[in-house]
Structure formats: C-alpha cells, structure tokens
Design an enzyme around this catalytic site. Sequence first.
Site, PDB file in Angstrom:
ATOM      1  N   ASN A 199      16.974 -14.071  -0.385  1.00  0.00           N
ATOM      2  CA  ASN A 199      16.933 -13.363  -1.676  1.00  0.00           C
ATOM      3  C   ASN A 199      17.669 -12.029  -1.625  1.00  0.00           C
ATOM      4  O   ASN A 199      17.593 -11.241  -2.570  1.00  0.00           O
ATOM      5  CB  ASN A 199      15.484 -13.108  -2.085  1.00  0.00           C
ATOM      6  CG  ASN A 199      14.732 -14.394  -2.347  1.00  0.00           C
ATOM      7  OD1 ASN A 199      15.312 -15.378  -2.795  1.00  0.00           O
ATOM      8  ND2 ASN A 199      13.447 -14.400  -2.068  1.00  0.00           N
ATOM      9  N   HIS A 249       6.162 -18.035 -12.060  1.00  0.00           N
ATOM     10  CA  HIS A 249       5.867 -17.949 -10.624  1.00  0.00           C
ATOM     11  C   HIS A 249       4.355 -17.965 -10.355  1.00  0.00           C
ATOM     12  O   HIS A 249       3.558 -17.512 -11.184  1.00  0.00           O
ATOM     13  CB  HIS A 249       6.468 -16.642 -10.097  1.00  0.00           C
ATOM     14  CG  HIS A 249       6.407 -16.495  -8.622  1.00  0.00           C
ATOM     15  ND1 HIS A 249       5.469 -15.715  -7.997  1.00  0.00           N
ATOM     16  CD2 HIS A 249       7.171 -17.044  -7.635  1.00  0.00           C
ATOM     17  CE1 HIS A 249       5.663 -15.762  -6.682  1.00  0.00           C
ATOM     18  NE2 HIS A 249       6.693 -16.563  -6.442  1.00  0.00           N
ATOM     19  N   GLU A 295       9.743 -14.937 -16.961  1.00  0.00           N
ATOM     20  CA  GLU A 295      10.564 -14.350 -15.901  1.00  0.00           C
ATOM     21  C   GLU A 295      11.948 -14.076 -16.485  1.00  0.00           C
ATOM     22  O   GLU A 295      12.420 -14.815 -17.361  1.00  0.00           O
ATOM     23  CB  GLU A 295      10.703 -15.324 -14.721  1.00  0.00           C
ATOM     24  CG  GLU A 295       9.432 -15.450 -13.910  1.00  0.00           C
ATOM     25  CD  GLU A 295       9.572 -16.426 -12.753  1.00  0.00           C
ATOM     26  OE1 GLU A 295      10.640 -16.481 -12.116  1.00  0.00           O
ATOM     27  OE2 GLU A 295       8.592 -17.143 -12.492  1.00  0.00           O
ATOM     28  N   SER A 347      12.982 -18.305 -10.619  1.00  0.00           N
ATOM     29  CA  SER A 347      13.223 -18.321  -9.180  1.00  0.00           C
ATOM     30  C   SER A 347      13.581 -19.691  -8.647  1.00  0.00           C
ATOM     31  O   SER A 347      14.303 -19.794  -7.653  1.00  0.00           O
ATOM     32  CB  SER A 347      11.990 -17.802  -8.446  1.00  0.00           C
ATOM     33  OG  SER A 347      10.867 -18.609  -8.726  1.00  0.00           O
ATOM     34  N   ASP A 396       8.932 -10.562 -15.779  1.00  0.00           N
ATOM     35  CA  ASP A 396       9.050 -10.390 -14.325  1.00  0.00           C
ATOM     36  C   ASP A 396      10.533 -10.519 -13.966  1.00  0.00           C
ATOM     37  O   ASP A 396      11.113 -11.598 -14.066  1.00  0.00           O
ATOM     38  CB  ASP A 396       8.209 -11.474 -13.637  1.00  0.00           C
ATOM     39  CG  ASP A 396       8.320 -11.431 -12.126  1.00  0.00           C
ATOM     40  OD1 ASP A 396       9.203 -10.741 -11.600  1.00  0.00           O
ATOM     41  OD2 ASP A 396       7.524 -12.126 -11.465  1.00  0.00           O
ATOM     42  N   HIS A 398      13.988 -11.623  -9.710  1.00  0.00           N
ATOM     43  CA  HIS A 398      15.267 -12.174  -9.231  1.00  0.00           C
ATOM     44  C   HIS A 398      16.482 -11.652  -9.996  1.00  0.00           C
ATOM     45  O   HIS A 398      17.614 -12.018  -9.671  1.00  0.00           O
ATOM     46  CB  HIS A 398      15.227 -13.708  -9.273  1.00  0.00           C
ATOM     47  CG  HIS A 398      14.243 -14.254  -8.296  1.00  0.00           C
ATOM     48  ND1 HIS A 398      14.542 -14.445  -6.966  1.00  0.00           N
ATOM     49  CD2 HIS A 398      12.934 -14.582  -8.445  1.00  0.00           C
ATOM     50  CE1 HIS A 398      13.475 -14.889  -6.336  1.00  0.00           C
ATOM     51  NE2 HIS A 398      12.480 -14.982  -7.211  1.00  0.00           N
ATOM     52  N   LYS A 407      13.866  -8.528  -3.099  1.00  0.00           N
ATOM     53  CA  LYS A 407      14.968  -9.480  -3.311  1.00  0.00           C
ATOM     54  C   LYS A 407      16.269  -8.665  -3.206  1.00  0.00           C
ATOM     55  O   LYS A 407      16.626  -8.251  -2.126  1.00  0.00           O
ATOM     56  CB  LYS A 407      14.803 -10.186  -4.655  1.00  0.00           C
ATOM     57  CG  LYS A 407      13.341 -10.495  -4.968  1.00  0.00           C
ATOM     58  CD  LYS A 407      12.880 -11.844  -4.625  1.00  0.00           C
ATOM     59  CE  LYS A 407      11.438 -12.063  -5.043  1.00  0.00           C
ATOM     60  NZ  LYS A 407      10.637 -12.726  -4.045  1.00  0.00           N
TER      61      LYS A 407
END
Length: 359
Positions: A47, A126, A160, A164, A184, A187, A216
Amino acid sequence: MHRTDRWTQRLSALDNAGLQRSVRTLQPIGPTTAVLDGREVIVACSNDYLGLAHHPDVRAACIGTGSTGSRLISGSRPVHAALEAAIEDWFGQPALLFGSGYHANLAVLSTLPVAGDVVASDALNHASLIDGLRLSKATRTIVAHAAPEAVGKADYLVLEGLYSMDGDVPPLAEYSTDPLLIVDEAHALGVLGPQGRGAAAAAGVRPDVTIATFGKAGGSAGAFVVGPPALKALLMSQGRSFIFTTAMPEPVAAMALAAIPILRAASDRRQRLADRVQRFRDGLSALGHRALGAHHIVPIVVGDQAMSLSAKLLEAGVFAPGIRPPTVAAGAERIRFTISSEHTEEQVDRILDALGPAC
Ligand SMILES: Cc1ncc(COP(=O)(O)O)c(C=O)c1O
C-alpha cells in the site's frame, strides 16, 4: 478431548476449506523489492503507493520514544499536537489522531450514529467500518455498491473514497446530500484530489467526516479523523478506541508529520504513479485480463484460481497474494495488484510477463 482441541478442529475446517491464513515475512530491499523466502521479489501488493516508506525525510524523522499512555492520561506529546495542526492546515478542519485506521473507524461509527439513527453503508465497505457499525446501536442498512440511487432515507451514509479490494471510486457527487456523509479515504489519501486530499476532494465533495490513514501512501502508520470542531471534541470524550488505547508512539507521529509536505506536494510522484498504472492496465488488457477499477489498486477476479495464480507469480519473482473470503465474497477471489510510483517501467513489464495471458 483436550480443552483446546476445539480450536484445532476449527483450524482443520479452515484448512480444509483453503481458508487458513499465515503471514509471509518480507525483508525490504527498496520501495518495490524485498527478500521473501531467501529470494528477491518484486512486491506488487504494497500500500506504499508513493514510496514514502523509503523516503529519506520520512525515515530520518523516525525518532522519539513510546508514548507511555493514552492521549488523555500521560501519552499526549508535542509531536501529536504538531501533527494535528499540520493536518488541520491541510484539510482546513480540526483533526484527531488515532493509532490506526481500524481504531479511527471504530470510534467514528460506534460514537456518532446513536439508537434511532439509520446508517446506510456501502456493501463493499472495509471490515473496520463494518465492525464500527456493529458496535453502534443505530440501525444499519447495507446499500448496493457505488449506487447512489440505492440509498433510501438515512441519517448517515458511509463510503470509502477508493475501494480497497475493487479499486474503484464511487460517484461521490451523485449521492443525496441529506445524510451526514462519512468517507474513509484510506486508499485515496496522497494519491487523489488537490494536494492529495482524497477522492471526495477530487469530486468537489466535502464530507461531514473524513477518515484517512498514514499506513498506505503515508508510508508509516496511524490515522486521523477531520470534520467540524464538535466532531473532534465528541470523539475525544466518547470514542472508546481513542480513549482506551495507547497513543501513537512519537516516532510514528514524527514520520507522519514528515510525510505531510511530501503528500501535499507529490505531483511528480502522483504523475509517475498515473503513468505506471496506465502502463500496467494497458498491458493487462493486451494480455486479455479484465481489471476492476481505474486507479493504482488493480484487482483481477480469477475465482478459485487465485491461490495457484499467486503461486505462479511468486515462482516468477512477483509477490501478489491471492485475496480470499472473508476479505472478498466466495467466487470473487482475486489477485489485488497495487502499483507504486516507485515501480520502474521494467518492473511493471516483469509483473505482466509473470502473469502471462488470460486463459
Ligand atoms: C478502507 C480501509 N479503511 C481502514 C483501514 C484500516 O487502516 P489501518 O491499517 O491504519 O488500521 C484499511 C486497511 O487496512 C482500509 O483498507
């Protein structure tokens, strides 16, 4: 029967289903290579999207001591205050640090929505968001992935910024603005949006609550939550995974602090990442593979071939493990490639060669 035999039986069941997990120890050589089982491999699953784990400024910052306690007892340090101030300058809103993204998501979801609230949560969110909601007394409704039209009446909407395991960005600007929006950006931080502020900023959307991690693209560990002043104060007083845990160690906070100016300014790294991602995605298409998403997380869904394909990649010197249930749904097992700005063009081509054509 021994008292612990029941655990052994459960392990055998997991093993029989091909679902027993184990860790692989990687000794990094550089940002994209490591020694695994005595052999040098290209790492195609990290990541560390912008190579900051190996950035000299971030590494040099790794000094200090353990924090000795919760932020609310003995553990709050000048470096925590400096890091929160730097995040506030970046996002324009007060920030609260957490030991990890998992802790941050538990605090946000278990503290903000209360009994009587309805929380709409994207089907591919997630595990840390799901676990936070499981701790909440609010009513959860799981809504179809990346489908604004599927969200009914709700008090909160949880998404998100960049998924992910699917690598896609939901159409953030198309969701109703009625529910309070929690995004969120684990990533997307550092990679998408102006000054790397994430997918929502890229879409011109300002969430009510933003969660992001330094583990990440930040190249270290830890996380933060930003939002209006009442959010920080409420999480500090009632977020159990803020209150009842040891504060980030100073070296980790110092690494995160050193990463921020690089993340904000990393346009050369972001451009190089975009170039490498394009090369990899074009190469996959040429080999007949269909990849999900459009960014640096590049999953190919191969079902029950995931583990054998991962073994074939490793044989050819490329480390990208198969992703299995419960991380993804049964039947949707995949190889989740991740591309870094620090992969060379030659390394990208070597990953493609190792993969070979789709069957
Ligand atoms: C979307 C998402 N949120 C949160 C987390 C948890 O972050 P951390 O690894 O900092 O606990 C992860 C990572 O694993 C993630 O993928």
